[in-house]
Design a protein around this motif. Structure first.
Motif, mmCIF file in Angstrom:
data_model
loop_
_atom_site.group_PDB
_atom_site.id
_atom_site.type_symbol
_atom_site.label_atom_id
_atom_site.label_comp_id
_atom_site.label_asym_id
_atom_site.label_seq_id
_atom_site.Cartn_x
_atom_site.Cartn_y
_atom_site.Cartn_z
ATOM 1 N N UNK A 289 -5.576 19.559 -20.027
ATOM 2 C CA UNK A 289 -6.405 18.350 -20.105
ATOM 3 C C UNK A 289 -7.826 18.583 -19.599
ATOM 4 N N UNK A 290 -7.956 19.249 -18.468
ATOM 5 C CA UNK A 290 -9.259 19.409 -17.821
ATOM 6 C C UNK A 290 -10.276 20.035 -18.769
ATOM 7 N N UNK A 291 -11.443 19.399 -18.848
ATOM 8 C CA UNK A 291 -12.557 19.907 -19.672
ATOM 9 C C UNK A 291 -12.191 20.065 -21.137
ATOM 10 N N UNK A 292 -11.266 19.222 -21.617
ATOM 11 C CA UNK A 292 -10.865 19.336 -23.011
ATOM 12 C C UNK A 292 -11.699 18.403 -23.878
ATOM 13 N N UNK A 293 -11.290 18.199 -25.109
ATOM 14 C CA UNK A 293 -12.080 17.482 -26.107
ATOM 15 C C UNK A 293 -12.359 16.034 -25.699
ATOM 16 N N UNK A 294 -13.554 15.540 -26.086
ATOM 17 C CA UNK A 294 -13.935 14.168 -25.771
ATOM 18 C C UNK A 294 -13.452 13.179 -26.830
ATOM 19 N N UNK A 295 -12.962 13.696 -27.973
ATOM 20 C CA UNK A 295 -12.478 12.795 -29.022
ATOM 21 C C UNK A 295 -10.955 12.669 -29.002
ATOM 22 N N UNK A 296 -10.336 13.158 -27.918
ATOM 23 C CA UNK A 296 -8.886 13.088 -27.764
ATOM 24 C C UNK A 296 -8.566 12.448 -26.424
ATOM 25 N N UNK A 297 -7.565 11.577 -26.406
ATOM 26 C CA UNK A 297 -7.094 10.939 -25.179
ATOM 27 C C UNK A 297 -5.720 11.508 -24.847
ATOM 28 N N UNK A 298 -5.500 11.816 -23.586
ATOM 29 C CA UNK A 298 -4.231 12.398 -23.134
ATOM 30 C C UNK A 298 -3.485 11.373 -22.283
ATOM 31 N N UNK A 299 -2.256 11.060 -22.689
ATOM 32 C CA UNK A 299 -1.486 10.027 -22.013
ATOM 33 C C UNK A 299 -0.060 10.502 -21.743
ATOM 34 N N UNK A 300 0.502 10.118 -20.606
ATOM 35 C CA UNK A 300 1.912 10.425 -20.353
ATOM 36 C C UNK A 300 2.813 9.550 -21.215
ATOM 37 N N UNK A 301 3.965 10.086 -21.593
ATOM 38 C CA UNK A 301 4.968 9.326 -22.346
ATOM 39 C C UNK A 301 6.026 8.889 -21.350
ATOM 40 N N UNK A 302 6.080 7.599 -21.100
ATOM 41 C CA UNK A 302 6.865 7.061 -19.994
ATOM 42 C C UNK A 302 8.344 7.428 -20.069
ATOM 43 N N UNK A 303 8.949 7.363 -21.250
ATOM 44 C CA UNK A 303 10.398 7.551 -21.379
ATOM 45 C C UNK A 303 10.761 8.903 -21.995
ATOM 46 N N UNK A 304 9.897 9.887 -21.824
ATOM 47 C CA UNK A 304 10.132 11.201 -22.433
ATOM 48 C C UNK A 304 9.800 12.286 -21.424
ATOM 49 N N UNK A 305 10.814 12.957 -20.921
ATOM 50 C CA UNK A 305 10.609 14.034 -19.965
ATOM 51 C C UNK A 305 10.785 15.367 -20.685
ATOM 52 N N UNK A 306 9.672 16.047 -20.873
ATOM 53 C CA UNK A 306 9.711 17.330 -21.568
ATOM 54 C C UNK A 306 8.839 18.321 -20.796
ATOM 55 N N UNK A 307 9.466 19.323 -20.231
ATOM 56 C CA UNK A 307 8.757 20.277 -19.384
ATOM 57 C C UNK A 307 8.570 21.614 -20.094
ATOM 58 N N UNK A 308 7.448 22.230 -19.849
ATOM 59 C CA UNK A 308 7.241 23.614 -20.259
ATOM 60 C C UNK A 308 7.073 24.457 -19.000
ATOM 61 N N UNK A 309 7.360 25.748 -19.122
ATOM 62 C CA UNK A 309 7.356 26.637 -17.969
ATOM 63 C C UNK A 309 6.420 27.811 -18.256
ATOM 64 N N UNK A 310 5.401 27.952 -17.418
ATOM 65 C CA UNK A 310 4.461 29.056 -17.583
ATOM 66 C C UNK A 310 4.899 30.199 -16.677
ATOM 67 N N UNK A 311 5.190 31.334 -17.284
ATOM 68 C CA UNK A 311 5.699 32.492 -16.564
ATOM 69 C C UNK A 311 4.751 33.677 -16.688
#
Length: 298
Positions: free
Chosen positions: A251-273
């Motif tokens: 999200x940080x310093x990303x596009x100004x024409x896109x909005x980033x929002x949490x999805x309240x009822x959707x838990x989906x995790x990614x793992x950076x290794x």
């Protein structure tokens, strides 16, 4: 002219007198005064107006002081880098990474790491997670940074694996979308819009994992576009052609024409290794991984 003379000169300027600078260096005042006089002799000019109290700088003194701190910093840095170079068996580090890490995490980690390890030559290669294992097992590359959706299944037992960050996926929607004014959305809200999926690679499990998660919630979004990489997906979102999912770390310093929002009822995790071959003896591997952990913890 030498670095000692410049250090003494700068300290006299900063503290306002030779005696104060001498005290700061735990030296006798004549010793500092001698170094200043020697520097003036070499420059064939006067640095201080000794008739004023506190001593003021002459025009030559102002000229030298504008440049001296940077020279001192560069010389001291060169000394530190040379010591690192002598004590290191390798001055190179080759890294492969998934493109989503190039938004913030990887550039910030490189910058943070090079502040104290500037002798290292870092090379970068963009490689999907599914293709990294082979390159690391052959030791063609030193470290791989992957984004995995199911870490327990996807990790290679033949590589050392270190978790860097658990990164929840969030919605990316167009700025002019009717949902953009909300603080959070529901999964059905999100999937009511055309879905843009990436990467469109037959070996990638990312999109399969995403749709498997959707199926767990009884939802099947309509795909509008399949694209190669995340930057293209976000460009299409910004153009109003659909929505997508991205890791929160992007999200940080990303596009100004896109909005980033949490999805309240959707838990989906990614793992950076971070992954590397256990027999790879490059001494720069672990320090860089620690730098990335430090950056992601801030």
């Amino acid at each position: 002219m030498n670095i000692k003379q410049l250090k003494y000169f700068c300290r006299v300027v900063e503290l306002g007198s030779i005696s104060a600078a001498a005290n700061d260096f735990s030296l006798a005042a004549p010793a500092v005064s001698m170094q200043i006089s020697s520097l003036e002799k070499e420059l064939n000019g006067i640095l201080f107006d000794r008739s004023s109290r506190p001593m003021g700088l002459t025009k030559l003194g102002e000229f030298v002081y504008q440049r001296a701190p940077e020279i001192i910093y560069n010389l001291e840095k060169l000394e530190r880098d040379a010591i690192f170079y002598i004590n290191s068996k390798s001055t190179t580090l080759s890294i492969c990474f998934v493109r989503s890490l190039m938004f913030n995490i990887l550039p910030e980690s490189i910058k943070y790491h090079l502040d104290s390890h500037n002798h290292i030559d870092i090379s970068l290669r963009e490689v999907l997670s599914e293709y990294q294992t082979e390159l690391l097992l052959s030791q063609e590359l030193d470290i791989g940074f992957s984004r995995l959706m199911d870490a327990d299944i996807s990790l290679s037992n033949d590589l050392e694996n270190e978790l860097i960050l658990v990164d929840p996926l969030i919605a990316a929607i167009p700025k002019n979308h009717y949902l953009s004014r909300r603080k959070f959305i529901t999964l059905r809200d999100f999937c009511s819009s055309p879905f843009i999926i990436y990467p469109s690679d037959p070996k990638s499990d990312y999109s399969k994992s995403i749709f498997s998660k959707f199926e767990d919630y009884g939802i099947k979004p309509a795909i509008s576009h399949r694209v190669v990489e995340i930057h293209t997906a976000l460009a299409l979102v910004g153009a109003g052609l659909g929505v997508t999912l991205v890791g929160g770390s992007t999200i940080k310093n990303n596009r100004h024409d896109v909005v980033f929002l949490p999805i309240e009822d959707f838990k989906c995790l990614s793992f950076i290794y971070a992954m590397y071959h256990p027999k790879n003896k490059n001494p720069n591997i672990n320090p860089f991984i620690e730098s990335m952990k430090m950056v992601t913890s801030l």
